[in-house]
Design an enzyme around this catalytic site. Structure first.
Site, PDB file in Angstrom:
ATOM      1  N   GLN A  52       0.817  -1.207   0.000  1.00 14.96           N
ATOM      2  CA  GLN A  52       0.000   0.000   0.000  1.00 14.96           C
ATOM      3  C   GLN A  52       0.856   1.263   0.000  1.00 14.96           C
ATOM      4  O   GLN A  52       1.830   1.369   0.729  1.00 14.96           O
ATOM      5  CB  GLN A  52      -0.916  -0.007   1.229  1.00 14.96           C
ATOM      6  CG  GLN A  52      -1.901   1.148   1.266  1.00 14.96           C
ATOM      7  CD  GLN A  52      -2.708   1.147   2.541  1.00 14.96           C
ATOM      8  OE1 GLN A  52      -2.184   1.425   3.612  1.00 14.96           O
ATOM      9  NE2 GLN A  52      -3.979   0.812   2.436  1.00 14.96           N
ATOM     10  N   ASP A  60     -21.210  12.524  -8.917  1.00 14.63           N
ATOM     11  CA  ASP A  60     -20.098  12.561  -9.850  1.00 14.63           C
ATOM     12  C   ASP A  60     -20.401  11.712 -11.084  1.00 14.63           C
ATOM     13  O   ASP A  60     -21.563  11.586 -11.484  1.00 14.63           O
ATOM     14  CB  ASP A  60     -18.834  12.061  -9.135  1.00 14.63           C
ATOM     15  CG  ASP A  60     -17.570  12.753  -9.622  1.00 14.63           C
ATOM     16  OD1 ASP A  60     -17.222  12.572 -10.795  1.00 14.63           O
ATOM     17  OD2 ASP A  60     -16.937  13.461  -8.821  1.00 14.63           O
ATOM     18  N   ASN A 115      -5.475  -1.352   3.722  1.00 18.42           N
ATOM     19  CA  ASN A 115      -5.166  -2.765   3.606  1.00 18.42           C
ATOM     20  C   ASN A 115      -3.702  -2.916   3.197  1.00 18.42           C
ATOM     21  O   ASN A 115      -2.908  -2.008   3.435  1.00 18.42           O
ATOM     22  CB  ASN A 115      -6.122  -3.435   2.607  1.00 18.42           C
ATOM     23  CG  ASN A 115      -6.262  -2.626   1.321  1.00 18.42           C
ATOM     24  OD1 ASN A 115      -5.299  -2.020   0.847  1.00 18.42           O
ATOM     25  ND2 ASN A 115      -7.458  -2.577   0.750  1.00 18.42           N
ATOM     26  N   ASN A 136     -11.619  25.588 -11.536  1.00 18.99           N
ATOM     27  CA  ASN A 136     -10.317  25.455 -12.185  1.00 18.99           C
ATOM     28  C   ASN A 136     -10.047  26.530 -13.224  1.00 18.99           C
ATOM     29  O   ASN A 136      -9.211  26.325 -14.110  1.00 18.99           O
ATOM     30  CB  ASN A 136     -10.225  24.093 -12.897  1.00 18.99           C
ATOM     31  CG  ASN A 136     -10.193  22.923 -11.939  1.00 18.99           C
ATOM     32  OD1 ASN A 136     -10.028  23.086 -10.740  1.00 18.99           O
ATOM     33  ND2 ASN A 136     -10.351  21.735 -12.484  1.00 18.99           N
ATOM     34  N   ALA A 144     -20.129  25.796  -5.243  1.00 20.55           N
ATOM     35  CA  ALA A 144     -19.174  26.079  -4.172  1.00 20.55           C
ATOM     36  C   ALA A 144     -19.377  27.447  -3.538  1.00 20.55           C
ATOM     37  O   ALA A 144     -19.168  27.615  -2.333  1.00 20.55           O
ATOM     38  CB  ALA A 144     -17.748  25.970  -4.712  1.00 20.55           C
ATOM     39  N   TYR A 198     -22.111  29.182  -3.063  1.00 18.92           N
ATOM     40  CA  TYR A 198     -23.351  29.437  -2.329  1.00 18.92           C
ATOM     41  C   TYR A 198     -23.095  29.437  -0.821  1.00 18.92           C
ATOM     42  O   TYR A 198     -22.261  28.659  -0.337  1.00 18.92           O
ATOM     43  CB  TYR A 198     -24.399  28.366  -2.632  1.00 18.92           C
ATOM     44  CG  TYR A 198     -24.950  28.380  -4.019  1.00 18.92           C
ATOM     45  CD1 TYR A 198     -25.407  29.559  -4.618  1.00 18.92           C
ATOM     46  CD2 TYR A 198     -25.048  27.204  -4.755  1.00 18.92           C
ATOM     47  CE1 TYR A 198     -25.922  29.564  -5.901  1.00 18.92           C
ATOM     48  CE2 TYR A 198     -25.572  27.189  -6.036  1.00 18.92           C
ATOM     49  CZ  TYR A 198     -26.003  28.372  -6.608  1.00 18.92           C
ATOM     50  OH  TYR A 198     -26.510  28.370  -7.877  1.00 18.92           O
ATOM     51  N   VAL A 227     -22.303  26.095   1.565  1.00 17.57           N
ATOM     52  CA  VAL A 227     -21.505  25.095   0.866  1.00 17.57           C
ATOM     53  C   VAL A 227     -20.031  25.398   1.126  1.00 17.57           C
ATOM     54  O   VAL A 227     -19.604  26.547   1.041  1.00 17.57           O
ATOM     55  CB  VAL A 227     -21.792  25.100  -0.652  1.00 17.57           C
ATOM     56  CG1 VAL A 227     -20.912  24.085  -1.378  1.00 17.57           C
ATOM     57  CG2 VAL A 227     -23.267  24.808  -0.910  1.00 17.57           C
TER      58      VAL A 227
END
Length: 516
Positions: free
Chosen positions: A173, A203, A244, A323, A333, A335, A338
């Site tokens: 990992q 998404d 894990n 971006n 974002a 508002y 949020v």
């Protein structure tokens, strides 16, 4: 920057302080009366002297866009002799209180020319696609209160940033740099792992993956486990990839992921109505936190009210700041209610693409972030790196799930209100840039362990009601590998929104403020 904001309700967005009578749009004709008075007001005259001015601004902008686009679209149609079909428009239509049946009967009369997408009865609103030539009649309809554009939202990642990452150390990992940067491992040691907390990822879908163990979601309107882009699977891994012996690990490895897919497999865009409907679906499925690595430059009054209702109900919505690399606002974002997340790199420097404005609340790692990708099926991001199941991507899309994961850690350890959790991450953020809060980093780099200590400290105060959670979040994480899932999703959906824009807008929105 850091923050000296109050403990409760510390968010330094433009707050909206209104009575319940004033916010009930359908009872006092707020929208229509404001449209008549302010329809032609230029954004350059926008001056925020009062907390409540943001709602009239959004009303004016959304409604004026509906009307100003009419002539432009019709001109485009007349200049294109190859277009045979009449142009259409997708809009929010608010009907007058008590007149829904009248409005529905009129819609039935236009059945062959009108399609309904969503019903928001709490706001007396339907989302419809109508013919351009029907818009004027629709606005004049005696049962209609107002008409507003349904605006596009885009995934906030940088496609050219995608890189394949072959995990080293014999497949053991790997710990993405953002995990320690946000103090996740320190939070785990303190007993906060995200156990029993549901984070809803709105998404492109979340594909089956051996590092993503607890993912559920609805299959309508799109199947939650079909990710033809790879964006949603990557964000989900940053939130909750399992701890894990292989792959990567997420910020809150014991959190549960709810996947609500809003982008079709072309990944181009979705509508604001679909995003809001997905957020409400998250709530109905028991989500504690909603992660939205998406946005767009145009606001919508019904979105604003919808996210405000979620905040009222104790659900925290986190969204990517954008971006575009400038000071324009992105929505959802920007508002109130949020959490807007900016992106920094491994050196804690603001990413060049990350938005810079007063709506930014917090910063998190968003450059070359290592996370999970779909292993099977068509995937745009996967195809670019030879279908490898881990990769790095940049964008405020990648910063957003770090903050969602940190909030899951806090919520798994302490019972508090949404505003108290947000106050915790803002008041304990690592100060970056100018001293104090700034437009590049907001309150600073999110710090999970410091936020836990903050909640611990104020929980002893008599005027604050914060208690430790009884969730089994303090149990040690399992270190045994889990067998990879079988039966990967097949036949990803091919449907896409009607009349999609070919490219995101490059000239977005007049800047509501002069900000560097």
């Amino acid at each position: 920057g850091g923050s000296n904001s109050p403990i409760i309700g510390s968010k330094r967005k433009i707050s909206i302080i209104v009575s319940s009578q004033w916010i009930k749009l359908t009872k006092n004709n707020l929208i229509s009366s404001f449209i008549k008075q302010k329809q032609r007001t230029a954004l350059s005259l926008f001056i925020m002297h009062f907390n409540s001015i943001i709602i009239p601004f959004l009303l004016s902008l959304s409604t004026s866009l509906v009307k100003s686009d009419d002539s432009q679209r019709l001109r485009r149609r007349s200049n294109n002799n190859n277009v045979d079909e009449e142009p259409e428009r997708r809009v929010f239509v608010q009907y007058k209180a008590g007149l829904r049946s009248d409005f529905e009967s009129r819609i039935q009369q236009r059945f062959s020319r009108t399609r309904m997408h969503y019903d928001f009865p709490d706001m007396d609103t339907l989302v419809l696609t109508v013919k351009e030539n029907d818009l004027a009649d629709l606005r004049r309809d005696p049962s209609v209160e107002s008409v507003h554009n349904d605006v596009p939202r885009y995934p906030f990642y940088i496609p050219e940033s995608v890189k394949r990452r072959e995990l080293q150390d014999g497949g053991n990992q790997q710990i993405p740099y953002g995990i320690d940067m946000v103090q996740a491992q320190q939070a785990w040691a303190a007993g906060a792992t995200g156990a029993n907390i549901k984070v809803c990822v709105v998404d492109t879908g979340v594909a089956e993956h051996p590092d993503l163990l607890d993912v559920t979601g609805p299959d309508l309107p799109l199947p939650f486990s079909a990710d033809g882009v790879g964006h949603g699977t990557h964000c989900a891994g940053t939130i909750a990839a399992a701890d894990n012996s292989f792959g990567v690990v997420g910020v809150a490895p014991n959190a549960e992921i709810i996947s609500v897919k809003v982008f079709s497999d072309d990944g181009l865009y979705a509508y604001s109505s679909g995003i809001l409907s997905a957020a409400q679906e998250c709530q109905s499925l028991g989500a504690d936190i909603i992660s939205m690595s998406l946005g767009g430059p145009l606001p919508n009054i019904f979105e604003l009210l919808g996210y405000r209702n979620l905040e009222r109900d104790g659900i925290i919505t986190v969204a990517a700041a954008g971006n575009f690399g400038n000071s324009l606002w992105s929505f959802p974002a920007s508002y109130p209610g949020v959490v807007s997340v900016a992106a920094v790199d491994e050196n804690k420097v603001k990413a060049s693409f990350s938005q810079t404005n007063r709506q930014v609340d917090i910063a998190a790692p968003g450059v070359d972030v290592l996370s999970t990708l779909p292993q099977d099926g068509a995937c745009d991001i996967c195809d670019s790196i030879d279908e490898y199941s881990y990769g790095t991507i940049s964008g405020t899309s990648m910063a957003c799930p770090h903050v969602a994961g940190v909030l899951a850690l806090l919520k798994s350890k302490y019972n508090a209100t949404a505003s108290e959790y947000i106050a915790a991450i803002e008041n304990t953020a690592e100060d970056l840039g100018r001293v104090g809060r700034d437009n590049n980093y907001g309150h600073g780099l999110v710090q999970a362990y410091e936020a836990l200590q903050y909640l611990e400290n104020i929980s002893s105060r008599s005027d604050v009601n914060i208690n430790q959670s009884n969730d089994p979040a303090t149990e040690a994480l399992t270190n045994s590998p889990t067998n990879p899932p079988t039966n990967p999703p097949t036949n990803p959906p091919t449907n896409s929104p009607t009349n999609p824009p070919t490219n995101p807008p490059t000239i977005l929105l007049t800047n509501p403020e002069n900000e560097a």
